[in-house]
Write a protein that holds these residues in place. Structure first.
Motif, PDB file in Angstrom:
ATOM      1  N   ARG A 221      45.267  21.368  41.217  1.00  0.00           N
ATOM      2  CA  ARG A 221      45.010  22.517  40.350  1.00  0.00           C
ATOM      3  C   ARG A 221      45.218  22.207  38.872  1.00  0.00           C
ATOM      4  O   ARG A 221      44.660  22.879  38.007  1.00  0.00           O
ATOM      5  CB  ARG A 221      45.880  23.698  40.779  1.00  0.00           C
ATOM      6  CG  ARG A 221      47.358  23.446  40.605  1.00  0.00           C
ATOM      7  CD  ARG A 221      48.243  24.607  41.076  1.00  0.00           C
ATOM      8  NE  ARG A 221      47.988  25.818  40.330  1.00  0.00           N
ATOM      9  CZ  ARG A 221      47.432  26.921  40.856  1.00  0.00           C
ATOM     10  NH1 ARG A 221      47.122  26.990  42.112  1.00  0.00           N
ATOM     11  NH2 ARG A 221      47.213  27.967  40.100  1.00  0.00           N
TER      12      ARG A 221
ATOM     13  N   THR B  35      41.827  21.434  37.728  1.00  0.00           N
ATOM     14  CA  THR B  35      40.956  22.604  37.811  1.00  0.00           C
ATOM     15  C   THR B  35      41.244  23.582  36.677  1.00  0.00           C
ATOM     16  O   THR B  35      40.322  24.148  36.096  1.00  0.00           O
ATOM     17  CB  THR B  35      41.162  23.321  39.162  1.00  0.00           C
ATOM     18  OG1 THR B  35      41.058  22.386  40.217  1.00  0.00           O
ATOM     19  CG2 THR B  35      40.138  24.413  39.369  1.00  0.00           C
TER      20      THR B  35
ATOM     21  N   THR C 124      37.284  23.736  32.395  1.00  0.00           N
ATOM     22  CA  THR C 124      36.243  24.436  31.644  1.00  0.00           C
ATOM     23  C   THR C 124      36.410  24.285  30.137  1.00  0.00           C
ATOM     24  O   THR C 124      35.489  24.600  29.385  1.00  0.00           O
ATOM     25  CB  THR C 124      36.211  25.935  32.015  1.00  0.00           C
ATOM     26  OG1 THR C 124      37.484  26.512  31.744  1.00  0.00           O
ATOM     27  CG2 THR C 124      35.857  26.127  33.485  1.00  0.00           C
TER      28      THR C 124
ATOM     29  N   ILE D 285      41.304  27.381  42.150  1.00  0.00           N
ATOM     30  CA  ILE D 285      40.135  28.071  41.591  1.00  0.00           C
ATOM     31  C   ILE D 285      40.522  29.534  41.387  1.00  0.00           C
ATOM     32  O   ILE D 285      40.701  30.277  42.349  1.00  0.00           O
ATOM     33  CB  ILE D 285      38.915  27.946  42.522  1.00  0.00           C
ATOM     34  CG1 ILE D 285      38.583  26.478  42.756  1.00  0.00           C
ATOM     35  CG2 ILE D 285      37.725  28.708  41.933  1.00  0.00           C
ATOM     36  CD1 ILE D 285      37.556  26.248  43.843  1.00  0.00           C
ATOM     37  N   GLU D 286      40.661  29.923  40.134  1.00  0.00           N
ATOM     38  CA  GLU D 286      41.130  31.272  39.820  1.00  0.00           C
ATOM     39  C   GLU D 286      40.156  32.071  38.979  1.00  0.00           C
ATOM     40  O   GLU D 286      40.379  33.248  38.739  1.00  0.00           O
ATOM     41  CB  GLU D 286      42.495  31.186  39.139  1.00  0.00           C
ATOM     42  CG  GLU D 286      43.537  30.573  40.067  1.00  0.00           C
ATOM     43  CD  GLU D 286      44.917  30.517  39.463  1.00  0.00           C
ATOM     44  OE1 GLU D 286      45.086  30.940  38.295  1.00  0.00           O
ATOM     45  OE2 GLU D 286      45.825  30.046  40.151  1.00  0.00           O
TER      46      GLU D 286
ATOM     47  N   ARG E 162      35.776  32.709  37.815  1.00  0.00           N
ATOM     48  CA  ARG E 162      34.359  32.459  38.121  1.00  0.00           C
ATOM     49  C   ARG E 162      33.845  31.264  37.308  1.00  0.00           C
ATOM     50  O   ARG E 162      33.025  30.483  37.797  1.00  0.00           O
ATOM     51  CB  ARG E 162      33.534  33.709  37.825  1.00  0.00           C
ATOM     52  CG  ARG E 162      32.090  33.616  38.205  1.00  0.00           C
ATOM     53  CD  ARG E 162      31.974  33.471  39.702  1.00  0.00           C
ATOM     54  NE  ARG E 162      30.637  33.037  40.036  1.00  0.00           N
ATOM     55  CZ  ARG E 162      30.112  33.179  41.222  1.00  0.00           C
ATOM     56  NH1 ARG E 162      30.795  33.724  42.191  1.00  0.00           N
ATOM     57  NH2 ARG E 162      28.907  32.748  41.456  1.00  0.00           N
TER      58      ARG E 162
ATOM     59  N   GLN F 254      35.506  28.585  36.495  1.00  0.00           N
ATOM     60  CA  GLN F 254      35.934  27.364  37.193  1.00  0.00           C
ATOM     61  C   GLN F 254      35.028  27.098  38.391  1.00  0.00           C
ATOM     62  O   GLN F 254      34.591  25.969  38.599  1.00  0.00           O
ATOM     63  CB  GLN F 254      37.386  27.486  37.659  1.00  0.00           C
ATOM     64  CG  GLN F 254      38.387  27.477  36.548  1.00  0.00           C
ATOM     65  CD  GLN F 254      39.773  27.831  37.029  1.00  0.00           C
ATOM     66  OE1 GLN F 254      39.949  28.570  37.989  1.00  0.00           O
ATOM     67  NE2 GLN F 254      40.775  27.300  36.341  1.00  0.00           N
ATOM     68  N   LEU F 255      34.751  28.131  39.172  1.00  0.00           N
ATOM     69  CA  LEU F 255      33.890  27.977  40.338  1.00  0.00           C
ATOM     70  C   LEU F 255      32.497  27.503  39.932  1.00  0.00           C
ATOM     71  O   LEU F 255      31.943  26.583  40.537  1.00  0.00           O
ATOM     72  CB  LEU F 255      33.802  29.302  41.106  1.00  0.00           C
ATOM     73  CG  LEU F 255      32.995  29.297  42.387  1.00  0.00           C
ATOM     74  CD1 LEU F 255      33.616  28.356  43.426  1.00  0.00           C
ATOM     75  CD2 LEU F 255      32.877  30.705  42.940  1.00  0.00           C
TER      76      LEU F 255
ATOM     77  N   LEU G  54      32.100  23.698  39.083  1.00  0.00           N
ATOM     78  CA  LEU G  54      32.275  22.683  40.130  1.00  0.00           C
ATOM     79  C   LEU G  54      30.940  22.124  40.612  1.00  0.00           C
ATOM     80  O   LEU G  54      29.958  22.856  40.705  1.00  0.00           O
ATOM     81  CB  LEU G  54      33.012  23.291  41.328  1.00  0.00           C
ATOM     82  CG  LEU G  54      34.448  23.699  41.076  1.00  0.00           C
ATOM     83  CD1 LEU G  54      34.998  24.427  42.296  1.00  0.00           C
ATOM     84  CD2 LEU G  54      35.302  22.489  40.753  1.00  0.00           C
TER      85      LEU G  54
ATOM     86  N   GLY H 271      36.906  24.827  48.434  1.00  0.00           N
ATOM     87  CA  GLY H 271      37.778  25.324  47.389  1.00  0.00           C
ATOM     88  C   GLY H 271      38.915  26.164  47.904  1.00  0.00           C
ATOM     89  O   GLY H 271      38.831  26.779  48.964  1.00  0.00           O
TER      90      GLY H 271
ATOM     91  N   GLY I 255      41.965  28.913  46.117  1.00  0.00           N
ATOM     92  CA  GLY I 255      42.439  29.574  44.910  1.00  0.00           C
ATOM     93  C   GLY I 255      42.332  31.075  45.027  1.00  0.00           C
ATOM     94  O   GLY I 255      41.662  31.598  45.919  1.00  0.00           O
TER      95      GLY I 255
END
Length: 88
Positions: free
Chosen positions: A5, A8, A12, A40-41, A43, A45-46, A49, A55, A57
């Protein structure tokens, strides 16, 4: 393979972390391994990827116990999937 994490969280906004995530994901793919991205906390970040990753989170779901894992607190049930006397 798992991507921690800590990578992650900043991927961004930090190009170095984004490169690490992409490179580890590519290495896993080339080795035929699954790759799990932790933390993954959001959108963004998602969306950042590469495709084909698994994933974990808060964006995807709250953590919870895995009923298939035995951690010593309970004994596995009898063959055939029955419940044991140690838990619900």
């Amino acid at each position: 393979m798992k991507i921690d994490r800590s990578f992650t969280a900043g991927m961004t906004t930090d190009p170095t972390r984004a490169t690490i995530v992409r490179t580890v994901a590519q290495l896993a793919s080339e080795l035929g391994l699954r790759c799990v991205v932790e933390g993954i906390e959001s959108r963004s970040q998602l969306d950042a990827l590469p495709p084909g990753l698994l994933g974990q989170g808060y964006l995807l779901g709250r953590p919870g116990p895995d009923p298939g894992v035995w951690c010593g607190a309970r004994r596995p049930g009898p063959a055939g999937g029955g419940r044991d006397s140690a838990g619900p």
